[in-house]
Design an enzyme around this catalytic site. Structure first.
Site, PDB file in Angstrom:
ATOM      1  N   SER A 165       0.810  -1.223   0.000  1.00  9.11           N
ATOM      2  CA  SER A 165       0.000   0.000   0.000  1.00  9.11           C
ATOM      3  C   SER A 165       0.840   1.267   0.000  1.00  9.11           C
ATOM      4  O   SER A 165       0.476   2.260  -0.633  1.00  9.11           O
ATOM      5  CB  SER A 165      -0.944   0.004   1.209  1.00  9.11           C
ATOM      6  OG  SER A 165      -1.777  -1.131   1.197  1.00  9.11           O
ATOM      7  N   HIS A 188       0.421   4.378   4.358  1.00 11.01           N
ATOM      8  CA  HIS A 188      -0.247   5.083   3.276  1.00 11.01           C
ATOM      9  C   HIS A 188       0.231   6.525   3.163  1.00 11.01           C
ATOM     10  O   HIS A 188       0.547   7.004   2.066  1.00 11.01           O
ATOM     11  CB  HIS A 188      -1.758   5.047   3.490  1.00 11.01           C
ATOM     12  CG  HIS A 188      -2.356   3.691   3.285  1.00 11.01           C
ATOM     13  ND1 HIS A 188      -3.720   3.486   3.214  1.00 11.01           N
ATOM     14  CD2 HIS A 188      -1.790   2.466   3.133  1.00 11.01           C
ATOM     15  CE1 HIS A 188      -3.961   2.205   3.023  1.00 11.01           C
ATOM     16  NE2 HIS A 188      -2.799   1.563   2.986  1.00 11.01           N
TER      17      HIS A 188
END
Length: 295
Positions: free
Chosen positions: A199, A246
């Site tokens: 991610s 993230h």
């Protein structure tokens, strides 16, 4: 009809194609000047080139790279603009299959800050000397939905970015963004919490895509809407998502992407790789500081 003597003399004087000697031709390769027949002619910006010069980049005249078309970031146009994306997909899938076949492998690949926790001296995790976890965790997934979502995002974002940046710049962006996600997770999350997934690298692609679209004056609403949806899931309770990975990847992707597409042509490589080196230096500094805290 009889052929005029002069014309017959000229025809007999034409050389044969270097690959097909029985075929006379008056056209020569603009690089190596070997005679080439119509079947061997490859159109170039000026004249024609022979297959060997096109394939190997050899021949006389200007260096082959000087005449090659470049992307907006200075990368070389390639026959397969998704090659690195395919390789990254393959590595992620291979690691996923290996983890499914041998679940104990997961413990050696995930990002783990320190174990055992204080007051004990860590013997496992990044603080325990297992620096490789900062990278292996970027290619590791456990759940099918997790790898499925990340790989779809990688395919959707990676192909256009690889074509725009070129292979080396694109791969650098991916790896440094992934490391940035791991670094922020290592810095801000609990040292005993295991983190895994691509991610961080994918969010780096999100950031670089937004910068590229802005640079090209494209409609940014689709990428911004998709990014907003992903950030909504990132900070929603109950999803067990590492927001640190993230955000770290996203910030690194924006910074590196800006350096890639806005670098002045005369100092393009210096600015681009200098930006990557600066981001990497900051990440290494943060990793050392966090390791000192945990040990």
């Amino acid at each position: 009809m009889d052929q005029a003597p002069d014309s017959a003399h000229q025809a007999q004087g034409l050389p044969g194609c270097y690959r097909h000697p029985d075929r006379e031709t008056g056209v020569r390769c603009t690089r190596c000047e070997r005679p080439i027949c119509p079947d061997c002619m490859v159109s170039a910006s000026v004249g024609f080139q022979c297959p060997d010069c096109v394939r190997t980049g050899s021949g006389t005249g200007h260096p082959p790279t000087a005449a090659r078309p470049r992307t907006i970031a200075g990368g070389t146009l390639t026959a397969d603009p998704r090659l690195i994306t395919k390789i990254l997909l393959g590595i992620n899938l291979a690691v996923f299959i290996a983890v499914q076949a041998r679940p104990s492998l997961l413990n050696d690949l995930v990002l783990l800050g320190a174990w055992p926790p204080e007051p004990f001296t860590p013997t496992q995790g990044v603080a325990g000397g297992e620096w490789y976890r900062l990278f292996t965790s970027v290619f590791t997934h456990e759940e099918i939905w997790h790898i499925g979502f990340n790989m779809l995002s990688l395919w959707w974002l990676g192909g256009p970015l690889e074509a725009a940046l070129g292979r080396t710049r694109y791969l650098t962006l991916y790896l440094v963004s992934g490391l940035a996600g791991s670094t922020l997770a290592y810095l801000a999350a609990s040292p005993t919490t295991a983190t895994l997934g691509a991610s961080g690298a994918v969010f780096g692609l999100f950031g670089a895509t937004a910068v590229l679209m802005r640079r090209m004056n494209y409609d940014m609403r689709p990428i911004l809407a998709l990014l907003a949806i992903n950030l909504l899931f990132t900070f929603s309770p109950g999803f067990n998502i590492s927001w640190q990975a993230h955000i770290g990847g996203l910030v690194a992707g924006v910074v590196i992407g800006y350096g890639m597409v806005h670098a002045p042509r005369e100092r393009r490589s210096l600015v681009q790789y200098g930006t990557c080196a600066l981001v990497l230096a900051v990440l290494v500094g943060l990793i050392l500081v966090r390791t000192a805290q945990l040990t």
